[in-house]
Design a protein around this motif. Structure first.
Motif, PDB file in Angstrom:
ATOM      1  N   MET A 140       0.788  -1.227   0.000  1.00 48.59           N
ATOM      2  CA  MET A 140       0.000   0.000   0.000  1.00 48.59           C
ATOM      3  C   MET A 140       0.826   1.287   0.000  1.00 48.59           C
ATOM      4  O   MET A 140       0.308   2.347  -0.368  1.00 48.59           O
ATOM      5  CB  MET A 140      -0.926   0.017   1.216  1.00 48.59           C
ATOM      6  CG  MET A 140      -2.031  -1.034   1.173  1.00 48.59           C
ATOM      7  SD  MET A 140      -3.043  -0.974  -0.338  1.00 48.59           S
ATOM      8  CE  MET A 140      -3.640   0.699  -0.311  1.00 48.59           C
ATOM      9  N   MET A 144      -0.650   4.736  -1.431  1.00 51.04           N
ATOM     10  CA  MET A 144      -0.956   5.870  -0.546  1.00 51.04           C
ATOM     11  C   MET A 144      -0.137   7.095  -0.911  1.00 51.04           C
ATOM     12  O   MET A 144      -0.567   8.233  -0.694  1.00 51.04           O
ATOM     13  CB  MET A 144      -0.699   5.477   0.911  1.00 51.04           C
ATOM     14  CG  MET A 144      -1.673   4.438   1.440  1.00 51.04           C
ATOM     15  SD  MET A 144      -1.410   4.029   3.182  1.00 51.04           S
ATOM     16  CE  MET A 144      -2.028   5.500   3.994  1.00 51.04           C
ATOM     17  N   GLN A 145       1.041   6.875  -1.457  1.00 53.26           N
ATOM     18  CA  GLN A 145       1.875   7.986  -1.911  1.00 53.26           C
ATOM     19  C   GLN A 145       1.203   8.717  -3.066  1.00 53.26           C
ATOM     20  O   GLN A 145       1.257   9.944  -3.157  1.00 53.26           O
ATOM     21  CB  GLN A 145       3.243   7.449  -2.355  1.00 53.26           C
ATOM     22  CG  GLN A 145       4.256   8.517  -2.717  1.00 53.26           C
ATOM     23  CD  GLN A 145       4.811   9.232  -1.492  1.00 53.26           C
ATOM     24  OE1 GLN A 145       4.721   8.723  -0.386  1.00 53.26           O
ATOM     25  NE2 GLN A 145       5.381  10.410  -1.691  1.00 53.26           N
ATOM     26  N   ARG A 148      -3.416  10.589  -1.841  1.00 55.34           N
ATOM     27  CA  ARG A 148      -3.325  11.111  -0.482  1.00 55.34           C
ATOM     28  C   ARG A 148      -4.653  11.073   0.265  1.00 55.34           C
ATOM     29  O   ARG A 148      -4.685  11.244   1.484  1.00 55.34           O
ATOM     30  CB  ARG A 148      -2.831  12.562  -0.521  1.00 55.34           C
ATOM     31  CG  ARG A 148      -1.441  12.719  -1.099  1.00 55.34           C
ATOM     32  CD  ARG A 148      -0.406  12.197  -0.131  1.00 55.34           C
ATOM     33  NE  ARG A 148       0.951  12.332  -0.646  1.00 55.34           N
ATOM     34  CZ  ARG A 148       2.022  11.912  -0.026  1.00 55.34           C
ATOM     35  NH1 ARG A 148       1.902  11.292   1.143  1.00 55.34           N
ATOM     36  NH2 ARG A 148       3.222  12.062  -0.545  1.00 55.34           N
ATOM     37  N   ILE A 150      -6.327   8.537   0.856  1.00 55.52           N
ATOM     38  CA  ILE A 150      -6.385   7.314   1.660  1.00 55.52           C
ATOM     39  C   ILE A 150      -5.890   7.636   3.071  1.00 55.52           C
ATOM     40  O   ILE A 150      -4.757   8.063   3.267  1.00 55.52           O
ATOM     41  CB  ILE A 150      -5.531   6.192   1.040  1.00 55.52           C
ATOM     42  CG1 ILE A 150      -6.052   5.829  -0.347  1.00 55.52           C
ATOM     43  CG2 ILE A 150      -5.539   4.953   1.939  1.00 55.52           C
ATOM     44  CD1 ILE A 150      -5.180   4.817  -1.087  1.00 55.52           C
ATOM     45  N   GLU A 151      -6.763   7.431   4.048  1.00 52.98           N
ATOM     46  CA  GLU A 151      -6.433   7.734   5.431  1.00 52.98           C
ATOM     47  C   GLU A 151      -5.614   6.613   6.057  1.00 52.98           C
ATOM     48  O   GLU A 151      -4.631   6.852   6.754  1.00 52.98           O
ATOM     49  CB  GLU A 151      -7.722   7.963   6.227  1.00 52.98           C
ATOM     50  CG  GLU A 151      -7.513   8.463   7.630  1.00 52.98           C
ATOM     51  CD  GLU A 151      -7.235   9.957   7.696  1.00 52.98           C
ATOM     52  OE1 GLU A 151      -6.812  10.418   8.763  1.00 52.98           O
ATOM     53  OE2 GLU A 151      -7.420  10.661   6.675  1.00 52.98           O
ATOM     54  N   THR A 152      -6.043   5.388   5.835  1.00 54.27           N
ATOM     55  CA  THR A 152      -5.321   4.237   6.386  1.00 54.27           C
ATOM     56  C   THR A 152      -5.703   2.978   5.621  1.00 54.27           C
ATOM     57  O   THR A 152      -6.669   2.985   4.842  1.00 54.27           O
ATOM     58  CB  THR A 152      -5.623   4.067   7.892  1.00 54.27           C
ATOM     59  OG1 THR A 152      -4.701   3.140   8.453  1.00 54.27           O
ATOM     60  CG2 THR A 152      -7.037   3.538   8.119  1.00 54.27           C
ATOM     61  N   CYS A 153      -4.965   1.903   5.841  1.00 57.80           N
ATOM     62  CA  CYS A 153      -5.236   0.611   5.206  1.00 57.80           C
ATOM     63  C   CYS A 153      -5.251  -0.463   6.287  1.00 57.80           C
ATOM     64  O   CYS A 153      -4.510  -0.392   7.267  1.00 57.80           O
ATOM     65  CB  CYS A 153      -4.161   0.262   4.180  1.00 57.80           C
ATOM     66  SG  CYS A 153      -3.915   1.535   2.936  1.00 57.80           S
ATOM     67  N   GLN A 185       1.532  14.376   5.061  1.00 58.60           N
ATOM     68  CA  GLN A 185       2.178  13.062   4.977  1.00 58.60           C
ATOM     69  C   GLN A 185       3.456  13.103   4.148  1.00 58.60           C
ATOM     70  O   GLN A 185       4.416  12.375   4.419  1.00 58.60           O
ATOM     71  CB  GLN A 185       1.198  12.048   4.363  1.00 58.60           C
ATOM     72  CG  GLN A 185      -0.074  11.830   5.155  1.00 58.60           C
ATOM     73  CD  GLN A 185       0.126  10.898   6.337  1.00 58.60           C
ATOM     74  OE1 GLN A 185       1.255  10.646   6.761  1.00 58.60           O
ATOM     75  NE2 GLN A 185      -0.960  10.389   6.887  1.00 58.60           N
TER      76      GLN A 185
END
Length: 643
Positions: A140, A144-145, A148, A150-153, A185
């Protein structure tokens, strides 16, 4: 320092679960709700509710199941647009569904302009091939990079009830304690608005103003935010952790601002976002890291023809702030000093329109005390809530009632034939290329320029005008482009905010005078219809040019016919302003004069006067008749008695 979290004011969180067919969406929802693996699940579940006590924040969740079939694509889009958070699923045993996240789903969310945070969930973890050795982080991290949002996986298994409650805990957390407003992030640093809010909180807690939080101040902060004191050993430990990583984070006096900010960055990096959000919310900040409504409520209402002005108490506070930040004591706040002054506000309020170009500034962007106070007067006039917010951000500790007062109604001012206002707003009308912008620039002392650039939107300038009696009034000039006049006057209350209107025309152009006359009549008509009539002045600009034949005579007749003063002739190019700004303030100070009347208005006024006089004559005649009748009856009674 961490403690129990405080949620926002939300009463429900809508979680929309999306993903490819057969990735486990319905089973995930059913397992979370029943806390057991369902043997059979219908294809698309109805909305499912998780009660408030399901998670510590005591906010209920509504879980929305969706179908990914083409025929249901419209309903899916509707649900996504109503989502507070999106749970995007893939199946751990179907690599193709993982690939679809980046080839379809995440781009589809962007196409639909979904702003909600995204939780990526790998379902059916129990079915993943044992030869699959890549960790979730390895898979991930590049996704996610790129995305952005996406908060979490997280990976889970409904069949084994592995990390199922955690999925919706993270979904709730992404709404109540989002990362995006606090932390970048990419740079792994606190975002500017978060830093500004935490700096203000630090200053509020630094009671002795020594730029450090001592043990007592730290303890008070802890109790206020988390309802529990810190033990002496805990305070020592907090300072030790900071000092080991950041020497300047602690000094002999206590925890410095640098150390305070470092602690919050550390909490966020460790996933303890609720700690920072709790601190922010305890000090009144909302989800956008701005002070919420309860802190910014203005307790008094005002009529359309009333304004807000700063009280003398607020003005003295602002002068004190100016002096504090004028480090070199040169009577000017340089740009860097202005930045520092507003470093505890979400952003500097004067970087954009209508404030950016509203006052005279130094070549380097500095502000004199007069210009600084003018900016505050303008902000209070146009947006009292914004003015109050920024007063509080920079340290004003009193309420709105001590910061503002409401002016008397203009209708009352007209009856009393004077105004008590310290701030006047003047609407500047006129045809294109008449000289409106040039007049406004001259009010700020800017040099004349031959270059003509039409104004496309309202432009405000503000300055102080010295009167003959030694008084000073703040005058706001609002240039209204000719093309915007119709739109402005479509609002029946538009003139209520106006203390005086001026009509600028090119004195060398007959058509310019004609158009200015039409605008004057439009404004006069609006004032007669709505009761918001305003004093008006005609301004003959470009007086250095030769007037057209009969120009002076024609303009004087227009003013005479409308019942206002003769035109004020000015030449900005020749620096002959003919005391025009003093005259504007003079007209505003005498609100019963120079109110223009149309022919219809004059006839209506004559009719009312005639009716009033007629009623008076009728009343007098009736009174005479009554007196005469009474006298006759008295005479008759006496006559009957004597006989």
């Amino acid at each position: 320092m961490p403690g129990s979290s405080t949620s926002s004011s939300r009463t429900n969180i809508r979680v929309v679960v999306v993903g490819d067919r057969a990735t486990g969406k319905s089973s995930l929802i059913a397992a979370a709700a029943s806390e057991s693996f369902p043997i059979q699940v219908q294809p698309v579940l109805p909305p499912t509710r998780l009660p408030p006590d399901f998670y510590p924040d005591n906010v209920p969740l509504t879980l929305i199941d969706t179908s990914s079939s083409l025929e249901n694509r419209g309903k899916l889009a509707e649900e996504l647009k109503r989502a507070d958070v999106v749970v995007l699923t893939y199946a751990c045993d179907q690599p193709a569904t993982l690939k679809r996240l980046t080839t379809f789903w995440l781009y589809e969310l962007r196409r639909l302009e979904i702003k909600a945070p995204v939780i990526v969930v790998g379902c059916k973890l129990d079915k993943r091939d044992e030869e699959y050795h890549m960790s979730l982080e390895q898979v991930m991290a590049p996704i996610m990079q790129q995305f952005r949002e996406i908060e979490t996986c997280i990976e889970c298994s409904a069949a084994n009830m592995l990390q199922v409650p955690e999925v919706f805990y993270y979904a709730q957390k992404a709404v109540l304690h989002p990362t995006a407003p606090l932390f970048d992030q990419e740079t792994q640093t606190l975002k500017p608005r978060c830093v500004r809010a935490l700096k203000r909180i630090f200053i509020l807690c630094d009671h002795d103003m020594d730029d450090a939080l001592n043990d007592e101040e730290l303890n008070e902060f802890q109790v206020r935010c988390f309802n529990a004191p810190l033990q002496p050993a805990e305070i020592v430990e907090v300072k030790r952790v900071v000092q080991e990583k950041l020497g300047e984070g602690v000094n002999d006096l206590g925890l410095t601002l640098t150390g305070f900010l470092y602690l919050h960055a550390l909490f966020i990096e460790k996933g303890r976002l609720e700690t920072t959000w709790t601190v922010l919310r305890k000090f009144g900040y909302d989800d956008e890291i701005k002070l919420g409504d309860p802190y910014l409520s203005i307790p008094f209402k005002k009529a359309p023809d009333q304004n807000m002005e700063l009280t003398s108490e607020a003005m003295e506070f602002l002068k004190g702030v100016f002096s504090t930040y004028d480090g070199d004591k040169d009577g000017v706040l340089q740009h860097s000093e202005l930045v520092e002054l507003f470093s505890t506000a979400p952003e500097s309020p004067w970087e954009d329109a209508p404030y950016k170009d509203a006052v005279d500034r130094t070549p380097m962007g500095g502000l004199s005390l007069s210009g600084y106070l003018c900016e505050w007067a303008l902000m209070t006039l146009l947006n009292p809530n914004q003015s109050l917010a920024n007063l509080i951000y920079i340290g004003y500790n009193c309420d709105a009632a001590s910061a503002f007062h409401v002016t008397r109604r203009r209708s009352v001012d007209r009856k009393k034939q004077r105004t008590e206002r310290d701030v006047h707003q003047c609407f500047v009308f006129g045809p294109k290329n008449a000289g409106k912008s040039t007049l406004l620039k001259s009010f700020l002392g800017r040099p004349f320029s031959e270059n003509y650039r039409p104004t496309s939107s309202d432009w405000y300038v503000v300055n102080v005008v010295n009167q003959a009696a030694g008084t000073r009034k703040t005058l706001v000039l609002r240039e209204i482009p000719e093309d915007e006049v119709k739109n402005l006057l479509s609002d029946k209350k538009s003139l209520a905010a106006c203390d005086v209107a001026v009509f600028v025309y090119d004195s060398s152009d007959e058509n310019s005078l004609k158009r200015a006359s039409e605008l004057l009549k439009d404004v006069a008509r609006q004032g007669e219809e709505t009761g918001f009539g305003v004093p008006c002045l005609f301004i003959a600009a470009k007086d250095d040019l030769d007037s057209y034949s009969n120009g002076i005579k024609d303009s004087a007749k227009i003013c005479q016919d409308m019942g206002i003063d003769a035109p004020v002739h000015v030449s900005v190019k020749e620096r002959d302003l003919n005391n025009v700004f003093q005259r504007i303030v003079h007209a505003a100070d005498r609100p019963h004069l120079n109110i223009p009347e149309t022919e219809v208005g004059q006839n209506r006024k004559l009719y009312r006067h005639f009716v009033s006089r007629s009623l008076m004559f009728v009343s007098v005649a009736a009174a005479v008749a009554v007196v005469g009748l009474a006298a006759y009856r008295s005479y008759a009674a006496k006559k009957n008695t004597s006989s």
